[in-house]
Design an enzyme around this catalytic site. Structure first.
Site, PDB file in Angstrom:
ATOM      1  N   ASP A 160       0.868  -1.169   0.000  1.00 52.10           N
ATOM      2  CA  ASP A 160       0.000   0.000   0.000  1.00 52.10           C
ATOM      3  C   ASP A 160       0.918   1.237   0.000  1.00 52.10           C
ATOM      4  O   ASP A 160       2.101   1.143   0.363  1.00 52.10           O
ATOM      5  CB  ASP A 160      -0.871  -0.025   1.264  1.00 52.10           C
ATOM      6  CG  ASP A 160      -1.615   1.268   1.486  1.00 52.10           C
ATOM      7  OD1 ASP A 160      -2.243   1.761   0.534  1.00 52.10           O
ATOM      8  OD2 ASP A 160      -1.539   1.806   2.615  1.00 52.10           O
TER       9      ASP A 160
ATOM     10  N   ASP B  52      -0.305   5.084   0.753  1.00 56.66           N
ATOM     11  CA  ASP B  52      -0.650   6.082   1.786  1.00 56.66           C
ATOM     12  C   ASP B  52      -0.676   5.448   3.166  1.00 56.66           C
ATOM     13  O   ASP B  52      -1.418   4.488   3.412  1.00 56.66           O
ATOM     14  CB  ASP B  52      -2.012   6.706   1.487  1.00 56.66           C
ATOM     15  CG  ASP B  52      -1.947   7.626   0.283  1.00 56.66           C
ATOM     16  OD1 ASP B  52      -1.033   8.457   0.238  1.00 56.66           O
ATOM     17  OD2 ASP B  52      -2.800   7.508  -0.611  1.00 56.66           O
TER      18      ASP B  52
ATOM     19  N   GLU C  93     -14.019  10.273  -4.197  1.00 55.10           N
ATOM     20  CA  GLU C  93     -15.098   9.672  -3.413  1.00 55.10           C
ATOM     21  C   GLU C  93     -15.273  10.428  -2.086  1.00 55.10           C
ATOM     22  O   GLU C  93     -16.384  10.604  -1.587  1.00 55.10           O
ATOM     23  CB  GLU C  93     -14.776   8.195  -3.149  1.00 55.10           C
ATOM     24  CG  GLU C  93     -14.785   7.320  -4.390  1.00 55.10           C
ATOM     25  CD  GLU C  93     -13.530   7.406  -5.262  1.00 55.10           C
ATOM     26  OE1 GLU C  93     -12.612   8.208  -4.950  1.00 55.10           O
ATOM     27  OE2 GLU C  93     -13.460   6.679  -6.257  1.00 55.10           O
TER      28      GLU C  93
ATOM     29  N   THR D  55      -4.649   5.688  -4.011  1.00 53.68           N
ATOM     30  CA  THR D  55      -4.259   7.041  -4.412  1.00 53.68           C
ATOM     31  C   THR D  55      -3.991   7.118  -5.917  1.00 53.68           C
ATOM     32  O   THR D  55      -3.777   6.108  -6.586  1.00 53.68           O
ATOM     33  CB  THR D  55      -3.037   7.511  -3.598  1.00 53.68           C
ATOM     34  OG1 THR D  55      -3.078   8.922  -3.456  1.00 53.68           O
ATOM     35  CG2 THR D  55      -1.727   7.129  -4.264  1.00 53.68           C
TER      36      THR D  55
HETATM   37  C1  XBP Z   1      -5.559   6.088   0.830  1.00 53.72           C
HETATM   38  C2  XBP Z   1      -6.618   6.971   0.324  1.00 53.72           C
HETATM   39  C3  XBP Z   1      -6.290   7.994  -0.687  1.00 53.72           C
HETATM   40  C4  XBP Z   1      -5.664   9.274  -0.256  1.00 53.72           C
HETATM   41  C5  XBP Z   1      -5.930  10.347  -1.281  1.00 53.72           C
HETATM   42  O1  XBP Z   1      -6.066   4.761   1.018  1.00 53.72           O
HETATM   43  O2  XBP Z   1      -7.747   6.827   0.660  1.00 53.72           O
HETATM   44  O3  XBP Z   1      -7.512   8.337  -1.249  1.00 53.72           O
HETATM   45  O4  XBP Z   1      -6.152   9.658   1.002  1.00 53.72           O
HETATM   46  O5  XBP Z   1      -5.474  10.047  -2.558  1.00 53.72           O
HETATM   47  P1  XBP Z   1      -5.105   3.490   0.931  1.00 53.72           P
HETATM   48  P2  XBP Z   1      -6.297  10.605  -3.847  1.00 53.72           P
HETATM   49  O6  XBP Z   1      -3.830   3.834   1.637  1.00 53.72           O
HETATM   50  O7  XBP Z   1      -5.868   2.413   1.653  1.00 53.72           O
HETATM   51  O8  XBP Z   1      -4.866   3.145  -0.526  1.00 53.72           O
HETATM   52  O9  XBP Z   1      -6.790  11.958  -3.512  1.00 53.72           O
HETATM   53  O10 XBP Z   1      -5.295  10.600  -4.983  1.00 53.72           O
HETATM   54  O11 XBP Z   1      -7.438   9.647  -4.125  1.00 53.72           O
HETATM   55 MG    MG Z   2      -3.025   3.098   3.442  1.00 55.91          MG
END
Ligand code: XBP
Ligand code: MG
Length: 231
Positions: free
Chosen positions: A8, A10, A53, A117
């Site tokens: 993953d 983020d 979203e 992301t």
């Molecule tokens: C991470 C997210 C991402 C970021 C924003 O979830 O939810 O949406 O917060 O990125 P995970 P974007 O780590 O579970 O993948 O604005 O580019 O969508």
């Molecule tokens: Mg994450």
């Protein structure tokens, strides 16, 4: 026999969410919307994965109809702002991540990422934190809108496995959140979790291990020891 590690992005490679929050708020301000997401707001909104979203959910929370709202354009501006913040050097890898990827590469494990992301954010993070293009860090990059259903749906992990041409028993996922763990498990993957600042209160049923930080894993030997009873 493990052939690949799937990360993953983020919260796992780096603590990115405060920078995402800043980018959202800067973008809302520049657009004259009068919105500001506090840490508490953002912690609640993070249960909705994906920036577009999340904006849509915020509109619904305000009782507004997202249909006529330029969500995609606003999110594109946020992605640009986030990239600029990262390029300014505001991000570091989480402890243990750099060593784990380097060791995996040394012993011939393949590397992929599977993330909600947007792809430009993966590129920006890799340039800033690894000093390399994302394609030179990860053989496979499964990101953002490449799948219709974001985490906790398993789609992004299934996409990464298909690109790697591997079955779920041949890879291990690394995550920071309950949504990410659910996605990995639903795709059939074992998953090591280390929660981040926004996911400390999450619960992680079915995780292979829950660690304070990824350096606690003990590298690839530590991972092999965790997997041994399962094989
Ligand atoms: C991470 C997210 C991402 C970021 C924003 O979830 O939810 O949406 O917060 O990125 P995970 P974007 O780590 O579970 O993948 O604005 O580019 O969508
Ligand atoms: Mg994450």
């Amino acid at each position: 026999m493990i052939r690949a590690l799937i990360f993953d992005v983020d919260g796992t490679l780096a603590e990115t969410e405060e920078l995402h929050r800043r980018a959202f708020n800067d973008t809302f301000r520049a657009a004259g919307l009068g919105w500001h997401w506090s840490r508490a707001d953002y912690g609640r909104l993070l249960t909705t994965t994906g920036g577009k979203e999340r904006i849509t959910r915020h509109l619904q929370d305000l009782g507004l109809d997202p249909a006529g709202f330029p969500v995609a354009a606003l999110h594109a501006a946020k992605t640009e702002r986030y990239g600029a913040l990262i390029a300014a050097g505001e991000l570091a890898l989480r402890p243990g991540i750099g060593a784990l990827l380097a060791e995996a590469r040394r012993v011939g494990l393949r590397l992929a990422c599977a993330t909600t992301t947007s792809a430009p954010n993966v590129e920006a993070l890799c340039r800033a934190c690894f000093g390399k293009a994302a394609g030179d860090v990860f053989e496979v990059i499964a990101a953002g809108d490449i799948v219709a259903a974001k985490k906790p749906a398993p789609d992004i992990y299934r996409h990464a496995l298909a690109d790697l041409n591997l079955g779920p028993e041949q890879a291990v996922a690394f995550e920071d959140s309950a949504n990410g763990l659910r996605a990995a498990r639903a795709a059939g993957l074992a998953c090591v979790v280390s929660p981040g600042v926004y996911t400390l209160q999450d619960e992680f049923p079915g995780a292979l291990a829950v660690l304070d930080c990824f350096s606690e894993l003990g590298g690839i030997a530590g991972l092999a020891a965790l997997l041994a009873p399962a094989q």
